[in-house]
Design a protein around this motif. Structure first.
Motif, PDB file in Angstrom:
ATOM      1  N   GLU A  41      -9.650   2.768   7.932  1.00 13.31           N
ATOM      2  CA  GLU A  41      -8.352   2.200   7.561  1.00 13.31           C
ATOM      3  C   GLU A  41      -7.717   3.091   6.502  1.00 13.31           C
ATOM      4  O   GLU A  41      -8.317   3.351   5.466  1.00 13.31           O
ATOM      5  CB  GLU A  41      -8.556   0.789   7.029  1.00 13.31           C
ATOM      6  CG  GLU A  41      -7.275   0.106   6.546  1.00 13.31           C
ATOM      7  CD  GLU A  41      -7.586  -1.167   5.764  1.00 13.31           C
ATOM      8  OE1 GLU A  41      -7.764  -2.220   6.393  1.00 13.31           O
ATOM      9  OE2 GLU A  41      -7.670  -1.073   4.517  1.00 13.31           O
ATOM     10  N   THR A  72      -4.255   3.212   4.321  1.00 16.79           N
ATOM     11  CA  THR A  72      -3.072   2.433   3.949  1.00 16.79           C
ATOM     12  C   THR A  72      -2.161   3.232   3.031  1.00 16.79           C
ATOM     13  O   THR A  72      -2.640   3.957   2.157  1.00 16.79           O
ATOM     14  CB  THR A  72      -3.488   1.138   3.214  1.00 16.79           C
ATOM     15  OG1 THR A  72      -4.356   0.375   4.039  1.00 16.79           O
ATOM     16  CG2 THR A  72      -2.274   0.291   2.852  1.00 16.79           C
ATOM     17  N   ASN A 119      -2.520   4.635   9.083  1.00 21.60           N
ATOM     18  CA  ASN A 119      -2.491   3.618  10.135  1.00 21.60           C
ATOM     19  C   ASN A 119      -2.232   2.198   9.632  1.00 21.60           C
ATOM     20  O   ASN A 119      -2.305   1.247  10.411  1.00 21.60           O
ATOM     21  CB  ASN A 119      -3.786   3.661  10.963  1.00 21.60           C
ATOM     22  CG  ASN A 119      -5.041   3.531  10.107  1.00 21.60           C
ATOM     23  OD1 ASN A 119      -5.033   2.905   9.062  1.00 21.60           O
ATOM     24  ND2 ASN A 119      -6.124   4.150  10.567  1.00 21.60           N
ATOM     25  N   ARG A 120      -1.919   2.064   8.339  1.00 18.67           N
ATOM     26  CA  ARG A 120      -1.589   0.741   7.799  1.00 18.67           C
ATOM     27  C   ARG A 120      -0.520   0.915   6.729  1.00 18.67           C
ATOM     28  O   ARG A 120      -0.633   1.792   5.874  1.00 18.67           O
ATOM     29  CB  ARG A 120      -2.835   0.074   7.207  1.00 18.67           C
ATOM     30  CG  ARG A 120      -2.625  -1.344   6.684  1.00 18.67           C
ATOM     31  CD  ARG A 120      -3.969  -1.951   6.251  1.00 18.67           C
ATOM     32  NE  ARG A 120      -3.825  -3.332   5.789  1.00 18.67           N
ATOM     33  CZ  ARG A 120      -3.609  -3.683   4.509  1.00 18.67           C
ATOM     34  NH1 ARG A 120      -3.514  -2.741   3.568  1.00 18.67           N
ATOM     35  NH2 ARG A 120      -3.502  -4.947   4.181  1.00 18.67           N
ATOM     36  N   ASP A 172       0.496  -1.070  13.752  1.00 19.37           N
ATOM     37  CA  ASP A 172       0.103  -2.397  14.217  1.00 19.37           C
ATOM     38  C   ASP A 172      -0.730  -3.128  13.168  1.00 19.37           C
ATOM     39  O   ASP A 172      -1.394  -4.123  13.464  1.00 19.37           O
ATOM     40  CB  ASP A 172      -0.663  -2.315  15.541  1.00 19.37           C
ATOM     41  CG  ASP A 172      -1.953  -1.508  15.420  1.00 19.37           C
ATOM     42  OD1 ASP A 172      -2.288  -1.038  14.312  1.00 19.37           O
ATOM     43  OD2 ASP A 172      -2.635  -1.346  16.455  1.00 19.37           O
ATOM     44  N   ASN A 173      -0.697  -2.628  11.948  1.00 20.64           N
ATOM     45  CA  ASN A 173      -1.402  -3.251  10.828  1.00 20.64           C
ATOM     46  C   ASN A 173      -0.507  -3.143   9.600  1.00 20.64           C
ATOM     47  O   ASN A 173      -0.401  -2.065   8.994  1.00 20.64           O
ATOM     48  CB  ASN A 173      -2.755  -2.565  10.599  1.00 20.64           C
ATOM     49  CG  ASN A 173      -3.692  -3.411   9.743  1.00 20.64           C
ATOM     50  OD1 ASN A 173      -3.336  -4.491   9.290  1.00 20.64           O
ATOM     51  ND2 ASN A 173      -4.886  -2.906   9.515  1.00 20.64           N
ATOM     52  N   ASN A 197       0.969  -5.001   5.936  1.00 19.98           N
ATOM     53  CA  ASN A 197       0.933  -5.984   4.857  1.00 19.98           C
ATOM     54  C   ASN A 197       2.313  -6.083   4.234  1.00 19.98           C
ATOM     55  O   ASN A 197       3.000  -5.076   4.061  1.00 19.98           O
ATOM     56  CB  ASN A 197      -0.071  -5.571   3.779  1.00 19.98           C
ATOM     57  CG  ASN A 197       0.057  -6.442   2.524  1.00 19.98           C
ATOM     58  OD1 ASN A 197      -0.169  -7.644   2.558  1.00 19.98           O
ATOM     59  ND2 ASN A 197       0.476  -5.837   1.413  1.00 19.98           N
ATOM     60  N   GLU A 204       0.369  -8.710   9.789  1.00 15.33           N
ATOM     61  CA  GLU A 204      -1.049  -9.044   9.925  1.00 15.33           C
ATOM     62  C   GLU A 204      -1.618  -9.592   8.614  1.00 15.33           C
ATOM     63  O   GLU A 204      -2.601 -10.330   8.618  1.00 15.33           O
ATOM     64  CB  GLU A 204      -1.851  -7.808  10.347  1.00 15.33           C
ATOM     65  CG  GLU A 204      -1.700  -7.423  11.803  1.00 15.33           C
ATOM     66  CD  GLU A 204      -0.320  -6.894  12.148  1.00 15.33           C
ATOM     67  OE1 GLU A 204       0.145  -7.121  13.283  1.00 15.33           O
ATOM     68  OE2 GLU A 204       0.322  -6.246  11.270  1.00 15.33           O
ATOM     69  N   HIS A 205      -0.993  -9.226   7.503  1.00 19.03           N
ATOM     70  CA  HIS A 205      -1.549  -9.513   6.182  1.00 19.03           C
ATOM     71  C   HIS A 205      -0.408  -9.820   5.216  1.00 19.03           C
ATOM     72  O   HIS A 205       0.663  -9.222   5.291  1.00 19.03           O
ATOM     73  CB  HIS A 205      -2.333  -8.277   5.699  1.00 19.03           C
ATOM     74  CG  HIS A 205      -3.164  -8.467   4.472  1.00 19.03           C
ATOM     75  ND1 HIS A 205      -2.619  -8.447   3.209  1.00 19.03           N
ATOM     76  CD2 HIS A 205      -4.502  -8.632   4.304  1.00 19.03           C
ATOM     77  CE1 HIS A 205      -3.594  -8.603   2.314  1.00 19.03           C
ATOM     78  NE2 HIS A 205      -4.744  -8.721   2.955  1.00 19.03           N
ATOM     79  N   ALA A 235      -4.603 -13.443   5.375  1.00 21.89           N
ATOM     80  CA  ALA A 235      -4.569 -12.572   6.545  1.00 21.89           C
ATOM     81  C   ALA A 235      -4.824 -13.367   7.808  1.00 21.89           C
ATOM     82  O   ALA A 235      -5.467 -14.419   7.790  1.00 21.89           O
ATOM     83  CB  ALA A 235      -5.609 -11.462   6.415  1.00 21.89           C
ATOM     84  N   ARG A 247      -8.010  -9.557  10.174  1.00 23.67           N
ATOM     85  CA  ARG A 247      -7.075  -8.545   9.670  1.00 23.67           C
ATOM     86  C   ARG A 247      -7.074  -8.451   8.146  1.00 23.67           C
ATOM     87  O   ARG A 247      -6.090  -8.014   7.541  1.00 23.67           O
ATOM     88  CB  ARG A 247      -5.661  -8.817  10.186  1.00 23.67           C
ATOM     89  CG  ARG A 247      -5.516  -8.941  11.689  1.00 23.67           C
ATOM     90  CD  ARG A 247      -6.211  -7.822  12.468  1.00 23.67           C
ATOM     91  NE  ARG A 247      -5.634  -6.521  12.278  1.00 23.67           N
ATOM     92  CZ  ARG A 247      -4.710  -5.991  13.086  1.00 23.67           C
ATOM     93  NH1 ARG A 247      -4.251  -6.682  14.115  1.00 23.67           N
ATOM     94  NH2 ARG A 247      -4.241  -4.782  12.857  1.00 23.67           N
TER      95      ARG A 247
END
Length: 389
Positions: free
Chosen positions: A101, A103, A125-126, A164-165, A167, A195-196, A248, A252
């Motif tokens: 992950e 972020t 990816n986040r 797709d992730n 916050n 997701e979060h 979440a 997730r």
């Protein structure tokens, strides 16, 4: 005891913002005070980040990076090219876990939104998008430079860029905020289907404009009503509270935050970045890098870091301050792995006192697990005081 080192994460700090918010006590600095020809010193900062990383590489001890977090400041101010080069260098210098992950904190402003596709292509990816509120009056009070429409559009843009992730950062207990206003913000955030959700109460911190000139905050009764109603609303929409300030969808949770609060290790690079490292001999220490961007940029990498060992007698509190932020049950034996020592009698006695006071769950204890009760969640500071040596 045999040494099994904790999982390892990476934190990267980018210290610049367009504007310093009046509530912010993070290591952030207004960008126009550091720029030359309206450009941030990206080349120099990237080189120093990588030199900083080289100093910390011996602490990795063969472990892959499980998660990374790029925070600030406003990391999304940096150019697309900066992140392509940074991520390429990190892939070259480090071993990464499968599906790690990664972020980045991002502002909802239109300028940053145009870069989202490049951030995703670089390997991030986040996204964690700092919205704080959707209401014009509150955004102005908080010193935010985006508006409601930009906040909503930022989520759409991030989806279109392939994220797709996501916050969303949202605050409550804001100056003159009512219960209805807080619920309106939370409801709108959930309609965007992140997701979060990091949903947390504004606190007035030293060295901030709000500390020097305190705003009128809601009464305590209103704050309790907001907290109770908000958590009920989040739960009803499938956002389970797994940590003091985070909710979440199922599966997730933020993997990076989970590693922090489970007392995992993390290397911190960048101006003001913090780290926590376990050596193969079992010693645990914390690091912090020099805070001011100019000092960070103009010193040898070895001079940037301050190391402080965690004293063994402080370990129960250090461990529990992190671990009890999470509301999951955990095995007592985790202490042996993450604190690198046997269970101290003082910790066992503190747990028994917590059970007597109704702060820890009796059923979990019978299974040699620790879990806070609902009362324990509300009186977490009282619970943590039990672990002071």
């Amino acid at each position: 005891m045999s040494r099994l080192l904790p999982p390892l994460s990476l934190y990267i700090h980018l210290p610049w913002c367009v504007k310093k918010c009046p509530y912010c006590d993070f290591n952030s600095h207004q960008a126009d005070r550091f720029t030359q020809d309206d450009q941030l010193p990206e080349e120099a900062y990237l080189a120093q980040l990588l030199a900083d990383l080289e100093v910390d590489l011996p602490y990795i001890a063969g472990r892959p990076i499980q998660t990374a977090f790029i925070g600030g400041g406003t990391p999304s101010l940096m150019s697309e090219d900066f992140y392509y080069r940074l991520m390429d260098a990190l892939r070259d210098k480090l071993t990464w876990a499968d599906n790690a992950e990664v972020t980045m904190e991002a502002n909802p402003g239109t300028f940053e939104q145009e870069k989202f596709r490049h951030f995703r292509q670089a390997g991030i990816n986040r996204l964690s998008i700092g919205i704080q509120s959707f209401q014009p009056k509150l955004l102005k009070t908080l010193g935010r430079i985006h508006n409601r429409e930009e906040a909503i559009h930022a989520v759409d843009k991030s989806r279109a860029a392939g994220f797709d992730n996501i916050n969303l950062d949202l605050m409550h207990g804001l100056p003159d905020q009512s219960l209805d206003m807080a619920m309106d913000d939370l409801t709108l955030a959930m309609t965007l289907n992140p997701e979060h959700l990091s949903w947390y109460q504004l606190t007035i911190e030293p060295n901030t404009e709000f500390y020097r000139r305190p705003p009128a905050l809601p009464e305590d009764n209103t704050l309790w009503e907001i907290q109770d109603a908000g958590q009920a609303l989040l739960a009803a929409q499938g956002y389970a509270q797994y940590e003091v300030s985070a909710n979440a969808k199922q599966g997730r949770q933020a993997a990076h935050n989970l590693n922090y609060w489970r007392f995992g290790d993390y290397i911190g690079i960048g101006a003001g970045a913090h780290g926590k490292i376990t050596l193969v001999n079992g010693q645990i220490f914390r690091t912090r890098k020099t805070r001011h961007p100019n000092h960070y940029l103009n010193n040898l990498p070895e001079a940037l870091v301050i190391k402080e060992a965690i004293n063994p007698e402080d370990m129960p509190l250090e461990f529990m301050m992190n671990r009890l932020r999470l509301f999951e049950s955990f095995d007592l034996q985790e202490y042996r792995r993450y604190a690198q020592s046997e269970l101290p009698k003082s910790l066992i006695q503190a747990c028994k006192t917590g059970l007597q006071r109704g702060l820890l769950d009796e059923d979990a204890w019978q299974k040699e697990h620790i879990k806070t009760t609902e009362k324990g969640k509300l009186f977490l500071n009282e619970l943590l005081e039990l672990f002071l040596h």
